[in-house]
Design a protein around this motif. Structure first.
Motif, mmCIF file in Angstrom:
data_model
loop_
_atom_site.group_PDB
_atom_site.id
_atom_site.type_symbol
_atom_site.label_atom_id
_atom_site.label_comp_id
_atom_site.label_asym_id
_atom_site.label_seq_id
_atom_site.Cartn_x
_atom_site.Cartn_y
_atom_site.Cartn_z
ATOM 1 N N ASN A 147 0.815 -1.212 0.000
ATOM 2 C CA ASN A 147 0.000 0.000 0.000
ATOM 3 C C ASN A 147 0.854 1.270 0.000
ATOM 4 O OD1 ASN A 147 -3.019 -0.865 0.382
ATOM 5 N ND2 ASN A 147 -1.881 -2.172 1.769
ATOM 6 N N SER A 150 3.009 2.510 -3.166
ATOM 7 C CA SER A 150 2.273 2.514 -4.434
ATOM 8 C C SER A 150 2.008 3.916 -4.976
ATOM 9 C CB SER A 150 0.941 1.773 -4.273
ATOM 10 O OG SER A 150 0.093 2.461 -3.369
ATOM 11 N N LEU A 151 2.948 4.843 -4.750
ATOM 12 C CA LEU A 151 2.742 6.223 -5.188
ATOM 13 C C LEU A 151 3.607 6.641 -6.370
ATOM 14 C CD1 LEU A 151 2.685 8.025 -1.701
ATOM 15 C CD2 LEU A 151 0.732 7.715 -3.222
ATOM 16 N N ASN A 157 -0.618 1.642 -8.763
ATOM 17 C CA ASN A 157 -1.923 1.503 -8.130
ATOM 18 C C ASN A 157 -2.999 1.920 -9.126
ATOM 19 O OD1 ASN A 157 -4.185 1.591 -6.316
ATOM 20 N ND2 ASN A 157 -2.800 2.017 -4.625
ATOM 21 N N THR A 159 -5.666 3.497 -8.530
ATOM 22 C CA THR A 159 -6.040 4.888 -8.265
ATOM 23 C C THR A 159 -5.067 5.864 -8.933
ATOM 24 O OG1 THR A 159 -4.846 4.717 -6.173
ATOM 25 C CG2 THR A 159 -7.228 4.423 -6.096
ATOM 26 N N ASN A 160 -3.786 5.486 -9.023
ATOM 27 C CA ASN A 160 -2.805 6.342 -9.698
ATOM 28 C C ASN A 160 -3.152 6.520 -11.169
ATOM 29 O OD1 ASN A 160 -1.570 6.016 -7.249
ATOM 30 N ND2 ASN A 160 0.365 5.283 -8.037
ATOM 31 N N ASN A 326 -10.521 1.533 -0.673
ATOM 32 C CA ASN A 326 -9.824 2.715 -1.187
ATOM 33 C C ASN A 326 -10.293 3.140 -2.575
ATOM 34 O OD1 ASN A 326 -8.505 0.493 -2.488
ATOM 35 N ND2 ASN A 326 -6.695 1.760 -2.822
ATOM 36 N N ASN A 353 -4.048 5.631 -0.951
ATOM 37 C CA ASN A 353 -2.979 4.664 -1.216
ATOM 38 C C ASN A 353 -2.243 4.259 0.050
ATOM 39 O OD1 ASN A 353 -3.647 5.283 -3.875
ATOM 40 N ND2 ASN A 353 -1.532 5.280 -4.574
ATOM 41 N N SER A 363 -8.212 -2.158 1.184
ATOM 42 C CA SER A 363 -7.807 -2.204 -0.222
ATOM 43 C C SER A 363 -7.889 -3.647 -0.680
ATOM 44 C CB SER A 363 -6.386 -1.662 -0.416
ATOM 45 O OG SER A 363 -5.421 -2.585 0.042
#
Length: 410
Positions: A147, A150-151, A157, A159-160, A326, A353, A363
């Protein structure tokens, strides 16, 4: 649940609908509810069509990257890397800790968090048992960094991928904006991992005996898998569309298996449950947003364009991620943040994230990890998991959003 002979993330053959796993039923139920929303007009068809156009590239990426990761695991790449980590540590538990942190972080960044949860969890548990060290520290390293690491890239991710499309950043500019928050998130995670899980286990595990060198079952497939993964990462960094990059890499590896191990190719490699889950979730969350969720999220996040707005967005993203999940938390938050407020949107992304840790369902990666640990017989006390993970979620989200606001590129 997998049988002992199943490869990582294998989807068992089901002869009867009644034997479907509970997660299969959740995915199917969510898709049915989403379809009902469209058919009844709760979600206008025009909105549903726009949503599907947005997520089709994401679904292509998810399907192909999971196939790539599955076959990479079968080819022995993850086992070889885990063994190399243990050998490189030279019997030092502290060195093993830092190498495992790096291993889990790189896997998450390059192949996304679900790959880390699905494939790295059993590898780490097997590694712990081979070294005769407690498996819980390695297992917690996997789920936390799946988690919090994951940026850095859009592929890290789901979401990214959504956020990068919204802020219109290619992978390299994205990494230039997010490298400092990512570093802070990993640093906070590593600190708490060592203090709460690795340090207490050190007394009985340091030093340990390194394992023998790993020998891949098929060196040609091993090298093909390694080359396909490197090609995938290179394509992403070069700005190739993510579905194309993952699709080409997966096709190369599938071709290699078709020649040398055709029996390993099966329909169960396609992650149908994940694809159905994501599709249904998008439709359902969009529908709920039309009937009140957007208003609630808008009130909580607020309209402040500065530091207060970013901190509120991160906190709300983390809170809602642990309450529901998430992905819907990000979708609901994105819907109420103005298109030009990129910092606030990235702060929301950090919350969704880095924050989804305190509950097993926060998540999909955490949920899969929890199931993997249970299947492998690794018991992580739920009370301790929730308490330590909640503390990490709060501290890491606050520190990472602050890094976004004051770090390079702010």
């Amino acid at each position: 649940m997998e049988t002992p002979g199943d490869p990582p993330n294998a989807v068992p053959d089901r002869s009867r609908w009644g034997r479907l796993h509970v997660l299969d039923w959740i995915a199917i139920g969510l898709a049915v509810v989403g379809l009902v929303c469209v058919l009844t007009g709760l979600l206008p068809r025009a909105d549903a069509e726009a949503t599907m156009r947005r997520i089709v590239p994401i679904l292509i990426f998810l399907g192909t990257v999971v196939v790539l990761a599955e076959l990479t695991a079968v080819a022995g790449v993850f086992d070889a890397l885990a063994t190399r980590v243990a050998v490189t540590a030279r019997g030092s538990f502290r060195a093993l800790f830092w190498l495992c942190v790096g291993f889990a972080s790189v896997t998450t960044i390059a192949l996304n968090l679900d790959t880390t949860a699905v494939l790295l969890t059993p590898v780490m548990i097997a590694l712990a048992r081979a070294l005769n060290v407690p498996p819980t520290p390695l297992a917690m390293t996997t789920v936390w960094l799946a988690n919090t690491a994951s940026l850095l890239l859009p592929v890290s991710n789901l979401t990214n991928i959504l956020a990068s499309d919204r802020v219109d950043l290619d992978p390299v500019p994205w990494a230039a904006r997010m490298w400092w928050p990512q570093l802070v998130a990993v640093a906070v995670t590593a600190l708490l991992l060592w203090w709460w899980y690795w340090r207490p286990a050190r007394a009985g595990a340091d030093p340990f005996d390194p394992p023998p060198p790993y020998v891949p079952p098929d060196r040609v497939l091993y090298r093909t898998a390694l080359a396909a993964c490197l090609l995938f990462v290179a394509g992403i960094l070069a700005g190739v569309e993510i579905g194309v990059a993952s699709g080409v890499a997966a096709a190369i590896l599938v071709a290699g298996f078709a020649v040398r191990a055709r029996h390993r190719l099966r329909l169960a490699l396609v992650p149908w449950r994940l694809l159905v889950f994501v599709t249904g979730l998008f439709l359902v969350v969009q529908t709920i947003g039309r009937y009140g969720l957007d208003t609630v999220m808008g009130t909580l996040i607020g309209t402040d364009p500065g530091a207060e707005g970013a901190l509120r967005a991160g906190a709300v993203g983390a809170l809602f991620s642990n309450v529901v999940n998430n992905l819907p938390a990000y979708l609901a938050g994105e819907a109420v943040i103005a298109a030009d407020r990129h910092t606030q949107l990235l702060a929301l992304l950090i919350g969704t994230n880095v924050g989804p840790l305190a509950t097993p369902w926060a998540s999909l990666a955490t949920l899969i990890w929890y199931e993997r640990c249970r299947a492998a017989g690794v018991g992580v006390p739920l009370g301790r998991f929730v308490a330590t993970s909640a503390a990490l979620a709060v501290l890491a989200t606050a520190a990472t959003v602050t890094a976004l606001l004051v770090g390079p590129g702010a």
